[in-house]
Enzyme design. Structure first.
Site, mmCIF file in Angstrom:
data_model
loop_
_atom_site.group_PDB
_atom_site.id
_atom_site.type_symbol
_atom_site.label_atom_id
_atom_site.label_comp_id
_atom_site.label_asym_id
_atom_site.label_seq_id
_atom_site.Cartn_x
_atom_site.Cartn_y
_atom_site.Cartn_z
ATOM 1 N N GLY A 14 2.847 30.299 -17.521
ATOM 2 C CA GLY A 14 2.237 29.522 -16.450
ATOM 3 C C GLY A 14 1.036 30.242 -15.876
ATOM 4 O O GLY A 14 0.949 31.470 -15.920
ATOM 5 N N GLY A 22 -1.819 29.934 -12.429
ATOM 6 C CA GLY A 22 -2.215 29.260 -11.206
ATOM 7 C C GLY A 22 -3.479 29.871 -10.652
ATOM 8 O O GLY A 22 -4.100 30.731 -11.281
ATOM 9 N N ALA A 23 -3.840 29.436 -9.444
ATOM 10 C CA ALA A 23 -5.084 29.896 -8.836
ATOM 11 C C ALA A 23 -5.018 31.361 -8.421
ATOM 12 O O ALA A 23 -6.046 32.034 -8.359
ATOM 13 C CB ALA A 23 -5.392 29.027 -7.617
ATOM 14 N N GLY A 43 -2.648 33.756 -9.720
ATOM 15 C CA GLY A 43 -1.965 34.655 -10.642
ATOM 16 C C GLY A 43 -1.365 33.889 -11.801
ATOM 17 O O GLY A 43 -1.845 32.813 -12.166
ATOM 18 N N GLU A 44 -0.294 34.429 -12.355
ATOM 19 C CA GLU A 44 0.333 33.803 -13.519
ATOM 20 C C GLU A 44 1.833 34.058 -13.521
ATOM 21 O O GLU A 44 2.345 34.871 -12.744
ATOM 22 C CB GLU A 44 -0.298 34.341 -14.807
ATOM 23 C CG GLU A 44 -0.091 35.826 -15.026
ATOM 24 C CD GLU A 44 -0.866 36.342 -16.238
ATOM 25 O OE1 GLU A 44 -1.829 35.675 -16.661
ATOM 26 O OE2 GLU A 44 -0.504 37.419 -16.743
ATOM 27 N N VAL A 45 2.532 33.333 -14.409
ATOM 28 C CA VAL A 45 3.969 33.508 -14.589
ATOM 29 C C VAL A 45 4.212 33.941 -16.028
ATOM 30 O O VAL A 45 3.673 33.340 -16.958
ATOM 31 C CB VAL A 45 4.743 32.200 -14.290
ATOM 32 C CG1 VAL A 45 6.247 32.421 -14.468
ATOM 33 C CG2 VAL A 45 4.448 31.707 -12.885
ATOM 34 N N LYS A 81 6.613 36.031 -11.590
ATOM 35 C CA LYS A 81 5.379 35.523 -10.999
ATOM 36 C C LYS A 81 4.555 36.716 -10.519
ATOM 37 O O LYS A 81 5.040 37.542 -9.746
ATOM 38 C CB LYS A 81 5.696 34.581 -9.830
ATOM 39 C CG LYS A 81 4.466 33.916 -9.228
ATOM 40 C CD LYS A 81 4.816 33.053 -8.024
ATOM 41 C CE LYS A 81 5.521 31.778 -8.401
ATOM 42 N NZ LYS A 81 5.643 30.848 -7.247
ATOM 43 N N ASP A 113 6.340 20.543 0.041
ATOM 44 C CA ASP A 113 5.577 20.503 -1.211
ATOM 45 C C ASP A 113 6.450 19.971 -2.345
ATOM 46 O O ASP A 113 6.441 20.506 -3.448
ATOM 47 C CB ASP A 113 5.048 21.901 -1.544
ATOM 48 C CG ASP A 113 3.880 21.868 -2.527
ATOM 49 O OD1 ASP A 113 3.241 20.799 -2.646
ATOM 50 O OD2 ASP A 113 3.608 22.899 -3.161
#
EC number: 2.7.11.1
Length: 472
Positions: free
Chosen positions: A94, A96-97, A99-101, A116, A210
Site C-alpha cells: 500500500g 499513501g500521501a 508513507g507506505e504499508v 505502516k 472516516d
C-alpha cells in the site's frame, strides 16, 4: 538596593525540551497505572475462564504458572527496543500521501504483519500528528474481532511505525472495484458486519468519521474488520469545514438533469477511485453533510457513511460521485435533490428504503437514537443472524493461498524493499521535538501467543510443491 540580575532568555529548543520532559513524566506514571490494571484484568479473566471450564486445582495451578511465565516474558519484551532491523521487508502492499504499508516478517518469531511507515517530517508539516496519535491510541485500546489489531508501534529519528495484523483478504474498495455490484444478500452481510464494527467504536466513546470501503478490511475468511482511526480526533485537514468553506454549495440548473448512464458512471468512478484513495485531498463522497456545517455533528455521521457504502454496493458507485471533489461536495450538501436511484439498476423497495433512512437528516437517521439495536429492527436485515454472523461463511469467498498471500492487494512492482535510512539529525531539528511523538511505543500482550510461523509454513509449502512435482 542590589543590582537586579538580567533576565535570561530561554531558547525555544529549551522550552520544547522542558515540555517534552513534562509530557514524558506524566505519560510514564499514567502508563504504570494502566499496565497494573491490565495485568490484574488478564489474571481475573484467566480465573473466570478456568472456573467456567471446571478445571481441577492441579490444572489451575499449571495454567497459572504458564500465565505467570507469559507475564514475565511480556515485561522482558516491553524493555526490548524494537527497530526496523527486527523485521524483514517482504513486499509493498500500500502507498499513501504520508508513507507506505509493507508486508513484513519478524525475525525472532516468523510472524507476518502489515507495517505502516509514516514520515515524521510529513506528519508535522501537514498537521497530521493528531491523526497518527489517535490511530495509535485507539488501536492500543481496542481489543475486538471487529477492529484490526495493532501489535507494536515504535519510532526512529525519521519515521513512525505501526505494526498491525495482516489481513490477506484486502479491502472492500478492492472488492467493489472487482465486482460491478453486489447481490442484496451479500450487501446485507457486509453492511451488518460493518454496523457491528461501527457500534463497537461508538461504545468506546469515539466517532470514526472516516467510514469508507478503503477502511473496511477483509480477513482470511472474508469477514470485515475496521481500520484507520485517525479521524476520530476530527482534525484531518481535508475533513474540516474550513477546507470546503470557499467552495460553492448551490447546484447549477442542469446539474441533476444531465443524462449519465449508470454503466458509464460506474466505469468513471472505478477509474478515479484508486487515485482518490492515495491522494492527500481524498474525496468527500462518504462524508455526512453535517460534518461540513459549523453546527457540529454526532456519531450518526458514521451511519450516513454506511448508507453511502450500501448504495455503492448495490448500484456500482456512490450516490454523490462526480469527476471533481468540488462537485461531489455540492451534491452531498444538496442531498435532498441529488440522492436519486438510477432506473437501469433495479434494487428492492426495502434496500432503497434502508439507504434513505441512513442518508437523511441526522435527527431522523437510522441508528441515531437506538444505535445498532435500531438497525437490527430494519426489515432489510431480517435474515441476518446478528449473534453468530462472524461464524457464518461470507457470501463472497476470499482466496488466500498462504499467510503471506498478497494477491488481494495492488501490485507495486520493482519497489525498493530496503528500510528507509534514518540519518542522525541535530536535536533541535528533529520532527516532533515538541513532544508530538512522546510515548508512541506500544507492545501488545497477546503478540506473545500468536501461533503461525512464516518460515515453517514456507518450508512446508516448498516440500509439498516438490512432492507434487515428482508425482506428475
Amino acid at each position: 538596593m542590589g543590582d537586579v540580575a538580567p533576565e535570561v532568555e530561554i531558547s525555544q529548543y529549551t522550552k520544547d525540551k522542558a515540555s517534552c520532559t513534562r509530557i514524558s513524566i506524566e505519560s510514564y506514571y499514567s502508563k504504570r497505572v494502566t499496565q497494573c490494571a491490565e495485568r490484574e484484568n488478564r489474571l481475573k479473566k484467566l480465573e473466570e475462564d478456568m472456573s467456567a471450564r471446571g478445571l481441577s486445582d492441579d490444572e489451575k495451578d499449571e495454567k497459572r504458572k504458564i500465565h505467570h511465565s507469559k507475564e514475565t516474558d511480556y515485561l522482558r519484551l516491553k524493555r526490548t527496543r524494537l527497530t526496523v532491523n527486527d523485521f524483514e521487508s517482504l513486499k509493498v502492499i500500500g502507498r499513501g500521501a504520508f508513507g507506505e504499508v509493507r508486508l513484513v516478517q519478524k525475525h525472532d518469531t516468523g510472524h507476518i504483519y502489515a507495517m505502516k511507515i509514516l514520515r515524521k517530517s510529513e506528519m508535522v508539516e501537514k498537521e497530521q500528528t493528531a491523526h497518527v496519535r489517535a490511530e495509535r491510541d485507539i488501536l492500543s485500546e481496542a481489543d475486538c474481532d471487529w477492529v484490526v489489531k495493532m501489535y507494536y508501534s515504535f519510532q526512529d529519528y525519521s519515521n513512525l511505525y505501526l505494526v498491525m495484523e495482516f489481513l490477506p483478504g484486502g479491502d472492500m474498495m478492492t472488492l467493489l472495484i472487482k465486482k460491478d455490484t453486489l447481490t442484496e444478500e451479500a450487501t446485507q452481510f457486509y453492511v451488518a458486519e460493518a454496523a457491528l464494527a461501527i457500534q463497537f467504536i461508538h461504545n468506546l466513546g469515539f466517532i470514526h468519521r472516516d467510514i469508507k470501503p478503503d477502511n473496511l478490511l477483509l480477513d482470511a475468511r472474508g469477514h470485515v474488520k475496521l481500520s484507520d482511526f485517525g479521524l476520530c480526533t476530527g482534525l484531518k485537514k481535508f475533513h474540516r469545514t474550513d477546507h470546503y468553506r470557499n467552495w460553492p454549495v448551490t447546484l447549477p440548473p442542469d446539474f441533476i438533469s444531465k443524462p449519465f448512464e449508470s454503466k458509464r458512471k460506474a466505469e468513471t468512478w472505478k477509474r478515479n477511485r484508486r487515485a482518490y484513495a492515495y491522494s492527500t485531498v481524498g474525496t468527500p463522497d462518504y462524508i455526512a453533510p453535517e460534518v461540513f456545517q459549523p453546527n457540529g455533528y454526532t456519531k450518526s455521521c458514521d451511519w450516513w457513511s454506511l448508507g453511502v457504502i450500501m448504495y455503492e454496493m448495490l448500484i456500482g458507485y456512490p450516490p454523490f460521485c462526480s469527476e471533481l471533489p468540488q462537485e461531489t461536495y455540492r451534491k452531498v450538501i444538496n442531498w435532498q435533490q441529488t440522492l436519486v436511484f438510477p432506473s437501469d439498476v433495479p434494487i428492492s423497495i426495502e434496500a432503497k428504503a434502508t439507504i434513505k433512512r441512513f442518508c437523511c437528516e441526522a435527527e431522523r437517521r437510522l441508528g441515531n437514537h437506538g444505535g445498532l439495536d435500531e438497525i437490527k429492527q430494519c426489515p432489510f436485515f431480517r435474515r441476518i443472524d446478528w449473534n453468530h454472523i462472524r461464524e457464518r461463511p461470507p457470501p463472497i469467498r476470499v482466496t488466500v493461498k498462504s499467510i503471506d498471500d498478497t494477491s488481494n492487494f495492488d501490485d507495486f512492482p520493482d519497489e525498493d524493499l530496503s528500510w528507509p535510512t534514518s540519518t542522525l539529525i541535530r536535536p533541535e531539528e528533529q520532527p516532533g521535538r515538541r513532544g508530538e511523538f512522546v510515548d508512541f511505543t506500544y507492545k501488545r500482550f497477546d503478540g506473545l501467543t500468536q501461533k503461525m510461523r512464516y518460515s515453517d509454513l514456507k518450508k512446508q509449502a516448498k516440500k509439498n510443491k516438490k512432492g507434487q512435482g515428482s508425482s506428475d
